[in-house]
Scaffold this active site. Structure first.
Site, PDB file in Angstrom:
ATOM      1  N   CYS A   1      -6.204 -33.676   2.044  1.00  0.00           N
ATOM      2  CA  CYS A   1      -6.495 -32.441   2.102  1.00  0.00           C
ATOM      3  C   CYS A   1      -5.029 -31.781   1.706  1.00  0.00           C
ATOM      4  O   CYS A   1      -3.975 -32.032   2.157  1.00  0.00           O
ATOM      5  CB  CYS A   1      -6.873 -32.005   3.544  1.00  0.00           C
ATOM      6  SG  CYS A   1      -6.833 -29.938   3.692  1.00  0.00           S
ATOM      7  N   LEU A   2      -4.974 -30.697   0.689  1.00  0.00           N
ATOM      8  CA  LEU A   2      -3.907 -30.048   0.361  1.00  0.00           C
ATOM      9  C   LEU A   2      -3.033 -29.560   1.375  1.00  0.00           C
ATOM     10  O   LEU A   2      -1.783 -29.287   1.471  1.00  0.00           O
ATOM     11  CB  LEU A   2      -3.963 -29.262  -0.931  1.00  0.00           C
ATOM     12  CG  LEU A   2      -4.522 -29.695  -2.078  1.00  0.00           C
ATOM     13  CD1 LEU A   2      -4.755 -28.638  -3.172  1.00  0.00           C
ATOM     14  CD2 LEU A   2      -3.866 -30.888  -2.565  1.00  0.00           C
TER      15      LEU A   2
ATOM     16  N   HIS B   1     -13.322 -25.567   6.260  1.00  0.00           N
ATOM     17  CA  HIS B   1     -12.152 -24.899   6.029  1.00  0.00           C
ATOM     18  C   HIS B   1     -12.155 -23.441   6.201  1.00  0.00           C
ATOM     19  O   HIS B   1     -11.581 -23.059   7.317  1.00  0.00           O
ATOM     20  CB  HIS B   1     -11.240 -24.874   4.663  1.00  0.00           C
ATOM     21  CG  HIS B   1     -10.490 -26.002   4.165  1.00  0.00           C
ATOM     22  ND1 HIS B   1      -9.183 -26.197   5.286  1.00  0.00           N
ATOM     23  CD2 HIS B   1     -10.283 -26.810   3.467  1.00  0.00           C
ATOM     24  CE1 HIS B   1      -8.445 -27.201   4.614  1.00  0.00           C
ATOM     25  NE2 HIS B   1      -9.258 -27.678   3.640  1.00  0.00           N
TER      26      HIS B   1
ATOM     27  N   HIS C   1     -16.410 -30.167   2.870  1.00  0.00           N
ATOM     28  CA  HIS C   1     -14.854 -29.997   3.215  1.00  0.00           C
ATOM     29  C   HIS C   1     -14.173 -28.650   3.015  1.00  0.00           C
ATOM     30  O   HIS C   1     -13.860 -28.254   3.913  1.00  0.00           O
ATOM     31  CB  HIS C   1     -14.085 -31.179   2.005  1.00  0.00           C
ATOM     32  CG  HIS C   1     -12.780 -31.114   2.658  1.00  0.00           C
ATOM     33  ND1 HIS C   1     -11.907 -32.278   2.933  1.00  0.00           N
ATOM     34  CD2 HIS C   1     -11.665 -30.230   2.207  1.00  0.00           C
ATOM     35  CE1 HIS C   1     -10.464 -31.823   2.954  1.00  0.00           C
ATOM     36  NE2 HIS C   1     -10.345 -30.603   2.838  1.00  0.00           N
ATOM     37  N   GLU C   2     -14.555 -27.985   2.069  1.00  0.00           N
ATOM     38  CA  GLU C   2     -14.213 -26.688   1.591  1.00  0.00           C
ATOM     39  C   GLU C   2     -14.980 -25.710   2.802  1.00  0.00           C
ATOM     40  O   GLU C   2     -14.224 -24.852   3.169  1.00  0.00           O
ATOM     41  CB  GLU C   2     -14.357 -26.191   0.195  1.00  0.00           C
ATOM     42  CG  GLU C   2     -13.777 -27.131  -0.677  1.00  0.00           C
ATOM     43  CD  GLU C   2     -12.111 -27.415  -0.636  1.00  0.00           C
ATOM     44  OE1 GLU C   2     -11.500 -26.487   0.128  1.00  0.00           O
ATOM     45  OE2 GLU C   2     -11.609 -28.424  -0.746  1.00  0.00           O
TER      46      GLU C   2
ATOM     47  N   GLN D   1      -6.544 -21.692   2.582  1.00  0.00           N
ATOM     48  CA  GLN D   1      -5.519 -22.654   2.304  1.00  0.00           C
ATOM     49  C   GLN D   1      -4.270 -21.970   1.651  1.00  0.00           C
ATOM     50  O   GLN D   1      -3.252 -22.367   1.501  1.00  0.00           O
ATOM     51  CB  GLN D   1      -5.832 -23.590   1.631  1.00  0.00           C
ATOM     52  CG  GLN D   1      -7.007 -24.776   2.355  1.00  0.00           C
ATOM     53  CD  GLN D   1      -7.234 -26.023   1.626  1.00  0.00           C
ATOM     54  OE1 GLN D   1      -8.262 -25.840   0.776  1.00  0.00           O
ATOM     55  NE2 GLN D   1      -6.492 -27.061   1.830  1.00  0.00           N
TER      56      GLN D   1
ATOM     57  N   GLY E   1     -10.455 -29.444  -4.884  1.00  0.00           N
ATOM     58  CA  GLY E   1     -11.152 -28.143  -4.096  1.00  0.00           C
ATOM     59  C   GLY E   1      -9.967 -27.309  -3.309  1.00  0.00           C
ATOM     60  O   GLY E   1      -9.022 -28.154  -3.139  1.00  0.00           O
TER      61      GLY E   1
HETATM   62 ZN    ZN Z   1      -8.793 -29.554   2.663  1.00  0.00          ZN
END
Ligand code: ZN
Length: 193
Positions: A91-92, A137, A133-134, A48, A43
């Site tokens: 998380c990236l 963000h 999660h997204e 991000q 995701g």
């Molecule tokens: Zn993340």
């Protein structure tokens, strides 16, 4: 396009709803998918990659061969949260950090896809976890904001390292000053929000 890391200001701020989708945005979404696959994620939220829009992409399989699993959510809204489950998340924007995160087990997500079609889906399991999660963000919320005090203690040093690295990148000019970042937000929001 690149994935920005905590504590970059674009990650800590609520993104703005999109009022229009244009060819350039569709191109950005395609790039987001590629970047997500390169980083082995499942995701990726627009903020991000330093885009201040309420949009995220996902592929539950995390596999570019399974394009049918790709989903884009524009202006997503979550509702009907039910149950509670705990699982490890990464998380990236927080590379190498993994932590147990408690979230509702089921959730309804509505929004729009890239074609402007309305979406309304009941999500559970991994799907529910990814969309939460997204969506977090897009509100400027990261997994480190969702940890228990003990969980937070366990990643304290890593969070400090992220902060130090960010400061260093600022000093070298690789990351612009807050005013420049804010000007960039305004420019992009004026186009599509
Ligand atoms: Zn993340």
């Amino acid at each position: 396009m690149r994935v920005i890391h905590y504590p970059h200001p674009t990650l800590l701020r609520a993104s703005k709803p999109l009022k229009r989708v244009d060819a350039e945005l569709r191109k950005m979404v395609a790039e987001m998918f590629e970047l997500m696959y390169e980083n082995r994620g499942c995701g990726l939220a627009a903020n991000q990659v330093d885009l201040p829009y309420r949009l995220f992409v996902m592929n539950m399989a995390g596999d570019p061969q399974q394009r049918e699993e790709e989903r884009v959510f524009i202006n997503p809204v979550l509702s009907k949260h039910k149950g509670m489950a705990e699982a490890e998340e990464g998380c990236l924007s927080l590379p190498t950090l993994y932590a147990q995160v408690k979230r509702p087990e089921r959730v309804t997500i509505s929004g729009y896809d890239l074609a402007g079609q309305q979406i309304n889906l009941n999500a559970d399991g991994l799907f529910a976890r990814i969309v939460q999660h997204e969506a977090d963000h897009l509100d400027g919320v990261l997994i480190i904001d969702r940890l228990t005090p003990t969980g937070r203690m366990a990643v304290k040093e890593l969070i400090e390292e992220f902060a130090n690295e960010f400061q260093q990148r600022r000093q070298t000019g690789e990351i612009p000053a807050d005013e420049q970042i804010a000007a960039h937000w305004k420019e992009l929001e004026d186009l599509r929000c």
